[in-house]
Scaffold this motif. Sequence first.
Motif, PDB file in Angstrom:
ATOM      1  N   LEU B 213       1.134  -1.164  -0.018  1.00  0.00           N
ATOM      2  CA  LEU B 213      -0.106  -0.062  -0.031  1.00  0.00           C
ATOM      3  C   LEU B 213       0.840   1.281  -0.024  1.00  0.00           C
ATOM      4  O   LEU B 213       1.084   2.016   0.955  1.00  0.00           O
ATOM      5  N   ASP B 214       1.610   1.240  -1.032  1.00  0.00           N
ATOM      6  CA  ASP B 214       2.403   2.444  -1.144  1.00  0.00           C
ATOM      7  C   ASP B 214       2.357   3.565  -1.933  1.00  0.00           C
ATOM      8  O   ASP B 214       1.685   3.293  -3.349  1.00  0.00           O
ATOM      9  N   ALA B 215       2.093   4.700  -1.399  1.00  0.00           N
ATOM     10  CA  ALA B 215       1.506   5.951  -2.078  1.00  0.00           C
ATOM     11  C   ALA B 215       2.128   6.102  -3.557  1.00  0.00           C
ATOM     12  O   ALA B 215       1.515   6.398  -4.620  1.00  0.00           O
ATOM     13  N   SER B 216       3.482   5.962  -3.530  1.00  0.00           N
ATOM     14  CA  SER B 216       4.154   6.039  -4.957  1.00  0.00           C
ATOM     15  C   SER B 216       3.750   5.116  -5.847  1.00  0.00           C
ATOM     16  O   SER B 216       3.989   5.435  -7.001  1.00  0.00           O
ATOM     17  N   GLU B 217       3.336   4.097  -5.411  1.00  0.00           N
ATOM     18  CA  GLU B 217       2.893   3.116  -6.537  1.00  0.00           C
ATOM     19  C   GLU B 217       1.228   3.192  -6.860  1.00  0.00           C
ATOM     20  O   GLU B 217       0.831   2.460  -7.643  1.00  0.00           O
ATOM     21  N   MET B 218       0.478   3.867  -6.108  1.00  0.00           N
ATOM     22  CA  MET B 218      -0.974   4.061  -6.516  1.00  0.00           C
ATOM     23  C   MET B 218      -1.157   5.017  -7.336  1.00  0.00           C
ATOM     24  O   MET B 218      -0.426   6.337  -7.491  1.00  0.00           O
ATOM     25  N   PRO B 219      -2.130   4.852  -8.135  1.00  0.00           N
ATOM     26  CA  PRO B 219      -2.601   5.959  -9.002  1.00  0.00           C
ATOM     27  C   PRO B 219      -3.332   7.057  -8.554  1.00  0.00           C
ATOM     28  O   PRO B 219      -3.861   6.947  -7.660  1.00  0.00           O
ATOM     29  N   TYR B 220      -3.113   7.952  -9.392  1.00  0.00           N
ATOM     30  CA  TYR B 220      -3.865   9.199  -9.035  1.00  0.00           C
ATOM     31  C   TYR B 220      -5.378   9.123  -9.097  1.00  0.00           C
ATOM     32  O   TYR B 220      -5.686   8.354 -10.185  1.00  0.00           O
ATOM     33  N   ASP B 221      -6.238   9.762  -8.560  1.00  0.00           N
ATOM     34  CA  ASP B 221      -7.727   9.823  -8.882  1.00  0.00           C
ATOM     35  C   ASP B 221      -8.073  10.324 -10.064  1.00  0.00           C
ATOM     36  O   ASP B 221      -8.657   9.660 -10.860  1.00  0.00           O
ATOM     37  N   PHE B 222      -7.340  11.534 -10.268  1.00  0.00           N
ATOM     38  CA  PHE B 222      -7.510  12.013 -11.811  1.00  0.00           C
ATOM     39  C   PHE B 222      -6.143  12.528 -12.147  1.00  0.00           C
ATOM     40  O   PHE B 222      -5.380  12.509 -11.481  1.00  0.00           O
ATOM     41  N   PRO B 223      -6.291  12.669 -13.483  1.00  0.00           N
ATOM     42  CA  PRO B 223      -5.106  12.965 -13.968  1.00  0.00           C
ATOM     43  C   PRO B 223      -3.798  14.163 -13.218  1.00  0.00           C
ATOM     44  O   PRO B 223      -4.558  15.092 -12.724  1.00  0.00           O
ATOM     45  N   HIS B 224      -2.826  13.904 -13.298  1.00  0.00           N
ATOM     46  CA  HIS B 224      -1.659  15.251 -12.684  1.00  0.00           C
ATOM     47  C   HIS B 224      -1.958  16.379 -13.911  1.00  0.00           C
ATOM     48  O   HIS B 224      -2.085  16.122 -15.108  1.00  0.00           O
ATOM     49  N   HIS B 225      -1.808  17.568 -13.135  1.00  0.00           N
ATOM     50  CA  HIS B 225      -1.987  18.668 -14.088  1.00  0.00           C
ATOM     51  C   HIS B 225      -1.200  18.642 -15.303  1.00  0.00           C
ATOM     52  O   HIS B 225      -1.481  19.330 -16.361  1.00  0.00           O
ATOM     53  N   SER B 226       0.092  18.134 -15.117  1.00  0.00           N
ATOM     54  CA  SER B 226       0.828  18.285 -16.271  1.00  0.00           C
ATOM     55  C   SER B 226       0.567  17.412 -17.440  1.00  0.00           C
ATOM     56  O   SER B 226       1.112  17.683 -18.401  1.00  0.00           O
ATOM     57  N   GLU B 227      -0.191  16.523 -17.080  1.00  0.00           N
ATOM     58  CA  GLU B 227      -0.652  15.532 -18.309  1.00  0.00           C
ATOM     59  C   GLU B 227      -1.779  16.103 -19.029  1.00  0.00           C
ATOM     60  O   GLU B 227      -2.216  15.600 -19.988  1.00  0.00           O
ATOM     61  N   ILE B 228      -2.353  17.420 -18.506  1.00  0.00           N
ATOM     62  CA  ILE B 228      -3.517  18.051 -19.212  1.00  0.00           C
ATOM     63  C   ILE B 228      -3.191  19.038 -20.344  1.00  0.00           C
ATOM     64  O   ILE B 228      -2.355  19.783 -20.129  1.00  0.00           O
ATOM     65  N   ASP B 229      -3.432  18.697 -21.550  1.00  0.00           N
ATOM     66  CA  ASP B 229      -3.190  20.015 -22.681  1.00  0.00           C
ATOM     67  C   ASP B 229      -4.019  20.990 -22.520  1.00  0.00           C
ATOM     68  O   ASP B 229      -5.517  20.852 -22.710  1.00  0.00           O
ATOM     69  N   GLY B 230      -3.469  22.105 -22.299  1.00  0.00           N
ATOM     70  CA  GLY B 230      -4.321  23.391 -22.279  1.00  0.00           C
ATOM     71  C   GLY B 230      -5.388  23.580 -23.496  1.00  0.00           C
ATOM     72  O   GLY B 230      -6.276  24.175 -23.189  1.00  0.00           O
ATOM     73  N   LYS B 231      -4.871  23.066 -24.479  1.00  0.00           N
ATOM     74  CA  LYS B 231      -5.844  23.275 -25.685  1.00  0.00           C
ATOM     75  C   LYS B 231      -6.697  22.234 -25.953  1.00  0.00           C
ATOM     76  O   LYS B 231      -7.728  22.255 -26.606  1.00  0.00           O
ATOM     77  N   ASN B 232      -6.647  21.132 -25.367  1.00  0.00           N
ATOM     78  CA  ASN B 232      -7.333  19.896 -25.578  1.00  0.00           C
ATOM     79  C   ASN B 232      -7.265  19.123 -24.270  1.00  0.00           C
ATOM     80  O   ASN B 232      -7.257  18.141 -24.117  1.00  0.00           O
ATOM     81  N   PRO B 233      -8.096  19.781 -23.279  1.00  0.00           N
ATOM     82  CA  PRO B 233      -8.068  19.094 -21.770  1.00  0.00           C
ATOM     83  C   PRO B 233      -8.910  17.878 -21.710  1.00  0.00           C
ATOM     84  O   PRO B 233      -8.660  16.982 -20.990  1.00  0.00           O
ATOM     85  N   GLU B 234     -10.000  17.708 -22.896  1.00  0.00           N
ATOM     86  CA  GLU B 234     -10.843  16.610 -22.961  1.00  0.00           C
ATOM     87  C   GLU B 234     -10.025  15.322 -22.879  1.00  0.00           C
ATOM     88  O   GLU B 234     -10.447  14.344 -22.290  1.00  0.00           O
ATOM     89  N   LYS B 235      -8.890  15.346 -23.501  1.00  0.00           N
ATOM     90  CA  LYS B 235      -8.068  14.067 -23.977  1.00  0.00           C
ATOM     91  C   LYS B 235      -7.745  13.535 -22.477  1.00  0.00           C
ATOM     92  O   LYS B 235      -7.973  12.400 -22.299  1.00  0.00           O
ATOM     93  N   ALA B 236      -6.996  14.131 -21.537  1.00  0.00           N
ATOM     94  CA  ALA B 236      -6.527  13.851 -20.399  1.00  0.00           C
ATOM     95  C   ALA B 236      -7.746  13.346 -19.441  1.00  0.00           C
ATOM     96  O   ALA B 236      -7.427  12.206 -18.856  1.00  0.00           O
ATOM     97  N   PHE B 237      -8.770  13.672 -19.532  1.00  0.00           N
ATOM     98  CA  PHE B 237     -10.061  13.129 -18.851  1.00  0.00           C
ATOM     99  C   PHE B 237     -10.868  12.121 -19.345  1.00  0.00           C
ATOM    100  O   PHE B 237     -11.619  11.810 -18.769  1.00  0.00           O
ATOM    101  N   GLN B 238     -10.616  11.858 -20.594  1.00  0.00           N
ATOM    102  CA  GLN B 238     -11.403  10.880 -21.501  1.00  0.00           C
ATOM    103  C   GLN B 238     -11.606   9.558 -20.640  1.00  0.00           C
ATOM    104  O   GLN B 238     -12.631   9.105 -20.466  1.00  0.00           O
ATOM    105  N   GLN B 239     -10.450   9.028 -20.111  1.00  0.00           N
ATOM    106  CA  GLN B 239     -10.550   7.815 -19.788  1.00  0.00           C
ATOM    107  C   GLN B 239     -11.588   7.788 -18.366  1.00  0.00           C
ATOM    108  O   GLN B 239     -12.114   6.727 -17.971  1.00  0.00           O
ATOM    109  N   LYS B 240     -11.228   8.787 -17.520  1.00  0.00           N
ATOM    110  CA  LYS B 240     -11.931   8.566 -16.171  1.00  0.00           C
ATOM    111  C   LYS B 240     -13.034   9.215 -15.970  1.00  0.00           C
ATOM    112  O   LYS B 240     -13.896   9.332 -15.277  1.00  0.00           O
ATOM    113  N   CYS B 241     -13.189  10.295 -16.876  1.00  0.00           N
ATOM    114  CA  CYS B 241     -14.344  11.471 -16.585  1.00  0.00           C
ATOM    115  C   CYS B 241     -15.349  11.394 -17.837  1.00  0.00           C
ATOM    116  O   CYS B 241     -16.382  12.387 -17.605  1.00  0.00           O
ATOM    117  N   LEU B 242     -15.186  11.067 -18.921  1.00  0.00           N
ATOM    118  CA  LEU B 242     -16.204  11.457 -20.078  1.00  0.00           C
ATOM    119  C   LEU B 242     -16.831  10.067 -20.368  1.00  0.00           C
ATOM    120  O   LEU B 242     -16.863   9.043 -19.899  1.00  0.00           O
TER     121      LEU B 242
END
Lengths: 242, 242
Positions: B213-242
């Motif tokens: 139960l290691d925090a560094s091995e556990m997934p984020y609940d939602f994308p890290h902000h660095s993974e979000i494309d400012g011009k196309n944010p939908e993409k990062a959220f596609q898997q979990k939120c759309l």
Amino acid sequence: MRPNILLFGDSITQESFRSGGWGASLADAYSRKADVVLRGYGGYNTRWALFLLHHLFPLGLTKPPVATTIFFGANDAALAGGTSERQHVPVEEYKENLRKIVRHLKECSPTMLIVLITPPPIDEEGRMEYARETYGEKAMTLPERTNETTGVYAKGCVELARELGVRSINLWSKMQETDGWQKKYLRDGLHLTAEGNAVVFEEVVKVFKEAWLDASEMPYDFPHHSEIDGKNPEKAFQQKCL
Amino acid sequence: MRPNILLFGDSITQESFRSGGWGASLADAYSRKADVVLRGYGGYNTRWALFLLHHLFPLGLTKPPVATTIFFGANDAALAGGTSERQHVPVEEYKENLRKIVRHLKECSPTMLIVLITPPPIDEEGRMEYARETYGEKAMTLPERTNETTGVYAKGCVELARELGVRSINLWSKMQETDGWQKKYLRDGLHLTAEGNAVVFEEVVKVFKEAWLDASEMPYDFPHHSEIDGKNPEKAFQQKCL
């Protein structure tokens, strides 16, 4: 059994459980009375927060939070054309996004206490120092955030709260009332020191008290140990547990 | 969506969200990955904890905690005949009560990571000083807790954990490995300083890591902000939120 208090925001919420953090202080103050749920997303602006809204607050929750703090704007107010442009959201859209968040929360629970918190002020010099320390020569030479622009977002946030009839904390103004706020409250020109965290904690507690969500007035979930008779413990637990 | 980590114990758990507290540090370390739920009951012993058990952990929970720390014994080990006698529980009953708690949690969820934590050591001199400062002349002159007796409870706790095949942290022994533990780790001979809290945090994280139960091995609940494309944010959220 206990009510939930949810903290929704960006990095200033996400890191609020570090030593001296305002979230941890809230959890301590409401210990045995309410649970403080951390939903801070570092780097997020209100545009990205909208993607999470229905996941964090699904309609039809049997136990929606009794109170939610909404604490965005520090990233929305990053300057268009600056190095953090990716996070920038125009102020009118910021207000519109906050309106959508509040409207959704009201739909989840019409009695939820909603508190909008403005971004803190920006210490532009501190921000530059931080950039130089972190990135060396590659550091930005132009500010990515200015205090004036962030103030426009703070004003928008407070106006919107008034319009919607929800409570707000103008952290941008409040912090600037104190001399030396730049270094006293901000550790890198943007994020909070322990003293800055204490300001947020005090302001949130003040608003919660005004809205009758006062820890000292709330019942313990289970008896205080001093009410338990060592020889007859059942008695103290009778009402709630037997 | 996020798993829960529940902290069940006495005052040393209840006050673990104060500045530098081990509970708050856990919440910070698992931020965006798991929720840390505070169930600390100051003054409680294991006998009284049993009254809460089915309320805090009802059978049939759709989402039982993935991990629970059980941290009692400091009050059970109060001396029979001392000023805190009301809280005293004989060591055999203490072990039996812990066994009931573990058995119930296993029934709630056979996969739950259960960690038994022993009480910390007692600095008898520090405890006396605290009593004199708090109660003046009325202060006790005989100890209400001794380090030796608390050590017997710590030993019982670790033995039981071994017998039941659950993990344990021998805080009583661990703290005494460090010179000057009396003042370094304990603020009133019993409760923890910030440094004492850091020891608990490190030990809990170590056990959690060993159990995957290691925090560094556990997934984020939602994308890290660095993974979000400012011009196309939908993409990062596609898997979990759309």
